[in-house]
Design a protein around this motif. Sequence first.
Motif, PDB file in Angstrom:
ATOM      1  N   LEU A 427      78.674  51.417   5.833  1.00  0.00           N
ATOM      2  CA  LEU A 427      77.744  52.516   5.584  1.00  0.00           C
ATOM      3  C   LEU A 427      76.467  52.264   6.397  1.00  0.00           C
ATOM      4  O   LEU A 427      76.312  51.188   6.992  1.00  0.00           O
ATOM      5  N   SER A 428      75.589  53.224   6.400  1.00  0.00           N
ATOM      6  CA  SER A 428      74.444  53.151   7.334  1.00  0.00           C
ATOM      7  C   SER A 428      73.150  53.624   6.680  1.00  0.00           C
ATOM      8  O   SER A 428      72.418  54.429   7.250  1.00  0.00           O
ATOM      9  N   HIS A 429      72.900  53.130   5.466  1.00  0.00           N
ATOM     10  CA  HIS A 429      71.713  53.613   4.757  1.00  0.00           C
ATOM     11  C   HIS A 429      70.422  53.347   5.527  1.00  0.00           C
ATOM     12  O   HIS A 429      69.538  54.205   5.574  1.00  0.00           O
ATOM     13  N   GLU A 430      70.311  52.165   6.098  1.00  0.00           N
ATOM     14  CA  GLU A 430      69.039  51.827   6.776  1.00  0.00           C
ATOM     15  C   GLU A 430      68.794  52.747   7.967  1.00  0.00           C
ATOM     16  O   GLU A 430      67.694  53.268   8.152  1.00  0.00           O
ATOM     17  N   ALA A 431      69.839  52.949   8.756  1.00  0.00           N
ATOM     18  CA  ALA A 431      69.686  53.830   9.920  1.00  0.00           C
ATOM     19  C   ALA A 431      69.341  55.240   9.473  1.00  0.00           C
ATOM     20  O   ALA A 431      68.500  55.919  10.074  1.00  0.00           O
ATOM     21  N   CYS A 432      70.005  55.692   8.398  1.00  0.00           N
ATOM     22  CA  CYS A 432      69.745  57.057   7.914  1.00  0.00           C
ATOM     23  C   CYS A 432      68.304  57.186   7.424  1.00  0.00           C
ATOM     24  O   CYS A 432      67.649  58.204   7.673  1.00  0.00           O
ATOM     25  N   LEU A 433      67.815  56.199   6.710  1.00  0.00           N
ATOM     26  CA  LEU A 433      66.431  56.261   6.222  1.00  0.00           C
ATOM     27  C   LEU A 433      65.441  56.313   7.379  1.00  0.00           C
ATOM     28  O   LEU A 433      64.449  57.042   7.336  1.00  0.00           O
ATOM     29  N   ARG A 434      65.732  55.556   8.423  1.00  0.00           N
ATOM     30  CA  ARG A 434      64.836  55.581   9.596  1.00  0.00           C
ATOM     31  C   ARG A 434      64.840  56.966  10.240  1.00  0.00           C
ATOM     32  O   ARG A 434      63.802  57.493  10.596  1.00  0.00           O
ATOM     33  N   ARG A 435      66.016  57.539  10.366  1.00  0.00           N
ATOM     34  CA  ARG A 435      66.102  58.886  10.951  1.00  0.00           C
ATOM     35  C   ARG A 435      65.373  59.910  10.087  1.00  0.00           C
ATOM     36  O   ARG A 435      64.715  60.806  10.593  1.00  0.00           O
ATOM     37  N   LEU A 436      65.548  59.781   8.791  1.00  0.00           N
ATOM     38  CA  LEU A 436      64.910  60.756   7.901  1.00  0.00           C
ATOM     39  C   LEU A 436      63.393  60.695   8.052  1.00  0.00           C
ATOM     40  O   LEU A 436      62.715  61.722   8.126  1.00  0.00           O
ATOM     41  N   ARG A 437      62.880  59.484   8.099  1.00  0.00           N
ATOM     42  CA  ARG A 437      61.427  59.340   8.262  1.00  0.00           C
ATOM     43  C   ARG A 437      60.962  60.063   9.521  1.00  0.00           C
ATOM     44  O   ARG A 437      59.948  60.754   9.514  1.00  0.00           O
ATOM     45  N   TYR A 667      65.822  68.433   4.435  1.00  0.00           N
ATOM     46  CA  TYR A 667      66.226  67.561   5.534  1.00  0.00           C
ATOM     47  C   TYR A 667      67.461  66.767   5.114  1.00  0.00           C
ATOM     48  O   TYR A 667      67.545  66.309   3.968  1.00  0.00           O
ATOM     49  N   VAL A 668      68.384  66.606   6.045  1.00  0.00           N
ATOM     50  CA  VAL A 668      69.582  65.814   5.758  1.00  0.00           C
ATOM     51  C   VAL A 668      69.862  64.887   6.929  1.00  0.00           C
ATOM     52  O   VAL A 668      69.876  65.331   8.085  1.00  0.00           O
ATOM     53  N   VAL A 669      70.073  63.614   6.634  1.00  0.00           N
ATOM     54  CA  VAL A 669      70.669  62.716   7.627  1.00  0.00           C
ATOM     55  C   VAL A 669      71.973  62.234   7.014  1.00  0.00           C
ATOM     56  O   VAL A 669      71.988  61.729   5.889  1.00  0.00           O
ATOM     57  N   VAL A 729      66.978  71.009   8.086  1.00  0.00           N
ATOM     58  CA  VAL A 729      67.026  70.222   9.320  1.00  0.00           C
ATOM     59  C   VAL A 729      68.079  69.125   9.153  1.00  0.00           C
ATOM     60  O   VAL A 729      68.094  68.432   8.126  1.00  0.00           O
ATOM     61  N   ILE A 730      68.955  68.993  10.133  1.00  0.00           N
ATOM     62  CA  ILE A 730      70.080  68.054   9.989  1.00  0.00           C
ATOM     63  C   ILE A 730      70.123  67.075  11.150  1.00  0.00           C
ATOM     64  O   ILE A 730      69.913  67.455  12.309  1.00  0.00           O
ATOM     65  N   ASP A 731      70.400  65.834  10.809  1.00  0.00           N
ATOM     66  CA  ASP A 731      70.621  64.828  11.847  1.00  0.00           C
ATOM     67  C   ASP A 731      71.793  63.944  11.406  1.00  0.00           C
ATOM     68  O   ASP A 731      72.176  63.967  10.233  1.00  0.00           O
ATOM     69  N   HIS A 732      72.345  63.226  12.364  1.00  0.00           N
ATOM     70  CA  HIS A 732      73.550  62.453  12.054  1.00  0.00           C
ATOM     71  C   HIS A 732      73.443  61.008  12.501  1.00  0.00           C
ATOM     72  O   HIS A 732      72.808  60.701  13.505  1.00  0.00           O
ATOM     73  N   VAL A 733      74.103  60.164  11.744  1.00  0.00           N
ATOM     74  CA  VAL A 733      74.437  58.819  12.186  1.00  0.00           C
ATOM     75  C   VAL A 733      75.960  58.809  12.152  1.00  0.00           C
ATOM     76  O   VAL A 733      76.566  59.440  11.294  1.00  0.00           O
ATOM     77  N   GLU A 734      76.600  58.140  13.105  1.00  0.00           N
ATOM     78  CA  GLU A 734      78.056  58.255  13.190  1.00  0.00           C
ATOM     79  C   GLU A 734      78.695  56.871  13.110  1.00  0.00           C
ATOM     80  O   GLU A 734      78.633  56.094  14.052  1.00  0.00           O
ATOM     81  N   THR A 735      79.292  56.585  11.962  1.00  0.00           N
ATOM     82  CA  THR A 735      79.983  55.307  11.769  1.00  0.00           C
ATOM     83  C   THR A 735      81.452  55.594  11.478  1.00  0.00           C
ATOM     84  O   THR A 735      81.835  55.798  10.332  1.00  0.00           O
TER      85      THR A 735
END
Lengths: 791, 286, 176
Positions: A427-437, A667-669, A729-735
């Motif tokens: 999973l990628s919680h840390e990356a997602c939190l950074r993107r959300l910020r 907002y969604v990551v 607003v949507i952004d993605h992390v892809e794992t």
Amino acid sequence: MTAPLTSLDRPNSYIGRSVPRPNAKRLLAGRGRYVTDLRLPRMLHAAFLRSPHAHARIISIDVDAARAQPGVHLVASGADLAMICTPWTGTLDHFKGMISEPQLPLPIDRAVWAGQAVVAVVAESRAIAEDALERITVDYEELPAVVDLDAARAPHAPLVNPAASSNICFRTQLDSGGVDEAFAAAAHVVEEEFGFGRHTPVTLEPRAIVADYEPDSGVLTVHHATQTPYQFQDLYSRHYGIPEARVRVIAPDIGGSFGMKLHVYHEDMAVVGLSILLGRPVKYVADRIESFVSDIHARDHHVRARMAVDADGKILAMDVVDVTAIGAFSTYPRTSVVEGNQVIRLIGAPYGFKSYRAALEVVFQNKVQTSQYRAVGHPIACAVTERMVDLAAERVGLDPLVMRANNVIADDAYPAASPTGYKFEALSHEACLRRLRAIMNYDSLRDEQAALRRRGVHRGIGIATFVEITNPSPAFYGVGGARISSQDGATISLTPSGEVRCAISVTEQGQGTEAIVSQIVAEQLGIAQEHVKVLTGDTEVTPHGGATWACRGAGIGGETALQAARQLKANILEIAALILQEQPAALDIVDGQVVSRSTQQPRLAVAEIARISYFRSDTLPPGTQAQLTVSHHFAPQGYPFAFTNGVQGCYLEVDVDTGFIKLLKHYVVEDCGRIINPMLVDEQLRGGVVQGLGAALFEECRYGETGQLLNGSLADYLVPMAMEMPDIVIDHVETPTADTILGAKGCGEAGTAAASACVLNAVNDALTPFGASINAIPITPARVLKALNRY
Amino acid sequence: MKARAFSYFRARTIDEALAAHAGAGDEARFIAGGQSLVPALALRLQAPTILIDINHVDELRGIRREGDRLRIGALTRHREMLTEPLIAEFAPLLRAAAPFVAHPAIRNRGTLGGSVALADPASEFPAMVLALDAEIEIAGPSGRRIVKADEFFIDLFETALAPGELLVAIRVPLFRSNQRIAFDELARRRGDYALVGCGMIATFDQHRIADIRIALFSVGNLPMRAISTEAALVGSRLDAERIAAAQTALGQDLAPAESDDVPAAMRMHLARVLLGRVLGRLGEAA
Amino acid sequence: MSGAPVELDDVDDAVRVRMVVNGRKVACDVAPRDTLVDVLRGPLELTGTHAGCEMGACGACLVQLDGCAVHACLMFAVQADGARIDTIEGLSASGVIADLQAEFHRRNALQCGFCTPGMLMTAHELLSQVARPGREAIRDALSGNFCRCTGYEAIVDSIAAVAEARAAKAAEGSSR
């Protein structure tokens, strides 16, 4: 992030591209074909007389006047259908100790919710059938009704099922150990009680079914607005004693489903029986008033939660009790305890703490059944967890984003397990939190909030991390004895003119199943997407499969299509190799041409291979049998679920004088693994978010003291509409998952999973200056004003 | 959700419509826009034996000045409140309320006369007709009569219209240059029935209120005038103190009932908040 | 009072209704209680108009009645005698909403498609009245159209984009 499967600049590279859905054009032209549109020769129409009482004994039913009415073909009660349909029970073996009464299409001696169908009329038209309903007299003896969750659990409460010893359907608990010690040692303990209202899916096309039994051949064809035609083929076959091969279920265009259209409904089962009794096609479309009292409802939970944190804000433990009321029966065949079960297992899922204890109690009440609806259990688990995280952050004095960053399972710590024992691949919680910020512009949003607050404008920012369950293995239903498949199947053919047809068991309800399957097949085979035809939704056309639910369309269906396409490609190249006197491995297919793998030079059109194989097999080497149709099945075998994750943010304004809430931005990551079609993924997320926002602010099935639904119409039950919804607003992390070649997971429930939690946190954030707090959804003006002591 | 069977008659004149109704007795219903009636029929909450369609009665159409009043035909569609220049000029309160009435497609079909005749206590137009001190023109078997809006609304869905009578037109005093209007409502979603709504028209003498009529909706069994509140405002400047006094006075005008989702005290609170805001807007319009 | 006798139809007897539907004259026999949406979808086989709530709350049944969008569930077919009705099939065939349809497709402003004909009716009417509505005005116009799938944003985006494109085309046309 890993590289895409193929480079996007290569011909036929569709995976990862925002390709419009080929099947959407006819929907835009008004040429959809829904079950509600269907008219068959000699088709009759069913309507149902419903119980006005939440709980009543049926003393007698007088149908003579209805039967005598011109245009009426059949009036059937519970006893009539019980003669041809075997009962069903909504329990599963792996939910130890759970009980539920056997159910029949129509009740014989007792009605158990207000709105339950009691008598069926079949007539020339729906209007005539409704006329006949007015001529039926049912003599009821009202029984004490259980209409409230607490009332159901009270000592000496009336019994929903008189044969049972209590109103408890199911109890379970989880305990990792060490919980009491963690709480004793904690620097801070926060507690809260939560209420989650009942809501209902409200698909725009109501439930619809046309059952067509031909007595001469013994063949039953059911045109059914369902997500899961294979499941219903099995059920109609077994409960009506018709050999499976003679039951065909067709699911054409479906006007929305969201989990609602995969349960057994009493009326649907009855309509099949009515067609058998009459030997004619019978159509039933639930009108909107009927939908509200007979479609499944969902949620209806009370949760008590405690969280222990240390002085630095590290989460140490959680202890929760979830009580949920499910109606008078557990639904069939998936049961009504899955939601509660997922609530207690998903709580705390993003975080790395170890000590967890949970108890679940599922109770009966005299209301329509609750069951699986989009994001089963997730919104409750997420709201409880994320509100507790905010309460703890506030106690410790940490910013909510920092609190989360400090506590999520680190991105480099996988594989890992949740406090409740779920096993996470990556999973990628840390990356997602950074993107959300970044996408929220979080720091300046906080500055703006502070500046406006000084001017008496009360805005709130809410954050919610989440984990989503997708692509369940047989561990989910199969082990419990349910005949619900976790595998899917596809039959893929090269047609004589070199095009491709793929018949696959995942189904389409508008999310884009057929589009992504055609993208995957076209890319794998190296042909243009417009040369791929995808067929879904007909048990007579595709192999048996689980179909579309729990976000399995891309993860399981997509992988099925991918593997089938690879096999077909190998078969095509084998023939090509014979024709070209080459090794298959030296060849590839690009843009409908067999090419030399090393030079990419075209050698032979795929259409030519098809022509030769179908029409001039005499020119192939002796002994060659071209296999241009491949059937292939795929079931997940690695992790029991493909978990996904993400984080949402919400920015809203509370009018503290009226209690009204204006959603400003959402907002969604999200990390759903391999993205096949970004546009369709974003659509899933936005649609899911809006369903969550509806739950957060508007939607609730309100009941009166006698168990009557008070707001059962589309004018009174408030669904989210365009004017009140924010831009998202949507952004993605892809794992990608390594369990499959494709690497896709799922994305259909992510939006709904966390949206209401986000709003709950944002409203509480906005109310901070007033010392007011909200702990229940929907967050109505009444609740806000009450919290603010304004009346 | 299919209506019980009925027969249908399309009237071309008011007399034809009245005669058809007289011939059928209590079992007849007039249908204008039908935006409330058709669902009631589909739900079988009402089951007339004959439906008398008045949509083709030309006498019920048209907006025109008649002396010091604007006469608005009963068949005037809600949408025309937004598009007709005469409404904007001479009945701006109706113009201000119109965007809040349901949704565009409902406004294309729904009629002013139908809305006022139904007298839904949660509807905008009945209350605004009350605020405007309108006259309601009625045709019946025994001829024409005029009823003042203050006497028209009697109880829940009950008006001065007797069975078989037809609402023909609404006549509102022409808006004058020393007048101001304000309108707002609190609805959960755009176009929903409001939790509370309020519209007002005031006549100013310099900066003092010489006269004011305030009507609220969704606060009781019928559209309500806030008479004590009006009295608290007349003769005064519209300052914060006076607005607060009006909000207090509103307690004497309203006694909302409990409902399953809106407690009475909450509705009273919302009515006061809304009154304050709408009065504030009235002041800004100066 | 006129003394002319009034002819009343018998209850549930069929009534012949003549309309111009999608530009063609049609006649069909209906019962007075048949709603316009049921007659369009049934005998006239125009199933692109959908019934979602039968009480004017969802917008799935919108059609044009003499050029104005109305709920086909909120009127009886007999009331449409002599009227011009245009459904999604007609607007689609005539090409007047081709740009809206193309933009909805390009941006995937639909999922299940059940609300889509109604959405297009509303969008078409809005853009015929307001050349360049803002996002708020678009959302307001859509306030009676329920979509459970999309979250509305792509629909709003599509309508806004078509409005811009039409305005640009109009400006281009007038500058020539």
